[in-house]
Write an enzyme that holds these catalytic residues in place. Structure first.
Site, PDB file in Angstrom:
ATOM      1  N   GLY A  58       0.823  -1.199   0.000  1.00 51.57           N
ATOM      2  CA  GLY A  58       0.000   0.000   0.000  1.00 51.57           C
ATOM      3  C   GLY A  58       0.859   1.251   0.000  1.00 51.57           C
ATOM      4  O   GLY A  58       1.998   1.246  -0.477  1.00 51.57           O
ATOM      5  N   CYS A  59       0.336   2.315   0.552  1.00 48.19           N
ATOM      6  CA  CYS A  59       1.028   3.603   0.553  1.00 48.19           C
ATOM      7  C   CYS A  59       2.383   3.509   1.240  1.00 48.19           C
ATOM      8  O   CYS A  59       2.480   3.073   2.384  1.00 48.19           O
ATOM      9  CB  CYS A  59       0.170   4.645   1.260  1.00 48.19           C
ATOM     10  SG  CYS A  59       0.993   6.241   1.471  1.00 48.19           S
ATOM     11  N   PHE A  60       3.437   3.959   0.539  1.00 49.70           N
ATOM     12  CA  PHE A  60       4.773   3.824   1.133  1.00 49.70           C
ATOM     13  C   PHE A  60       4.999   4.745   2.318  1.00 49.70           C
ATOM     14  O   PHE A  60       5.891   4.504   3.126  1.00 49.70           O
ATOM     15  CB  PHE A  60       5.899   3.948   0.098  1.00 49.70           C
ATOM     16  CG  PHE A  60       5.808   5.082  -0.893  1.00 49.70           C
ATOM     17  CD1 PHE A  60       5.151   6.265  -0.624  1.00 49.70           C
ATOM     18  CD2 PHE A  60       6.424   4.944  -2.140  1.00 49.70           C
ATOM     19  CE1 PHE A  60       5.106   7.294  -1.545  1.00 49.70           C
ATOM     20  CE2 PHE A  60       6.387   5.971  -3.074  1.00 49.70           C
ATOM     21  CZ  PHE A  60       5.717   7.156  -2.778  1.00 49.70           C
TER      22      PHE A  60
END
Length: 227
Positions: A58-60
């Site tokens: 997902g979002c880093f």
């Protein structure tokens, strides 16, 4: 008899349509992406006694913060991996057409934390059954991937994935890719959670995700992350 003949024709039509659909799907697989999946892994050598591991979840911004709270992790860098285009940017990756997923490079001391533990952290810090995303972030650029650099790492990943599937009695979404290359993301993405604590996404998505992980695995946390 006519009714049976009619039913047989309908069933035949449905079977043909299904076969065409399956064949059509197989034919549209991007050969460039398949080449990445089928490639031999690239092993990154130790540097000053430190190893590197690569994860997409997902979002880093979220994943970077999770790993930086773990003992033995020296640095977590946001970037892109798993795709087939050179020099991907945030804007290009978000189209889903580069093949890349938002990923992190974990620089760690293998004498303090093992690759196996980093995989445990990976699964403990996400919804492991969500396909193509985490939480509100959806799309192939957010798909979960664990990258392996050799057969030993691949076996560790596969065993932990299988064990989790049995434990949850569910299919685990994470893909397993041979590591090829990691592209460092733009500077403004690095340490984003630390530098932007009042950002709405950070407050409502990233920090809660970090806290949920820390509650699950307090034994792996750095002292400063326990407070």
């Amino acid at each position: 008899m006519k009714r049976n003949i009619a039913m047989n024709k309908i069933l035949s039509t449905l079977i043909v349509a299904l076969l065409f659909s399956c064949n059509h799907t197989a034919q549209t697989i991007n050969p460039k992406q398949q080449a990445v999946i089928d490639a031999d892994p690239v092993e990154v050598p130790l540097e000053n006694g430190l190893a590197r591991a690569y994860f997409a979840s997902g979002c880093f911004w979220c994943v970077e913060a999770v790993y930086e709270s773990v003992k033995g992790v020296k640095e977590s860098i946001s970037g892109y991996s798993g795709g087939y285009t050179d020099n991907p940017t945030y804007e290009a990756s978000n189209t889903g057409r580069t093949g890349h997923a938002e990923a992190v490079e974990i620089i760690y001391d293998p004498k303090v934390v093992s690759f196996a533990t980093l995989v445990d952290v990976y699964y403990a810090s996400q919804n492991p059954t969500q396909i193509n995303g985490q939480g509100p972030d959806k799309g192939s650029q957010y798909r979960p991937i664990i990258f392996y650099q050799n057969d030993e790492q691949k076996q560790i990943i596969e065993e932990k994935k299988d064990a989790l599937a049995k434990k949850l009695d569910a299919k685990i979404a994470s893909e397993i890719y041979p590591f090829q290359k990691f592209w460092v993301a733009e500077a403004y993405h690095q340490d984003y959670e630390k530098r932007n604590p009042n950002n709405g996404y950070i407050r409502n998505v990233s920090i809660p995700r970090l806290k949920r992980f820390q509650a699950k695995m307090p034994e792996v946390l750095k002292e400063e992350a326990k407070h």
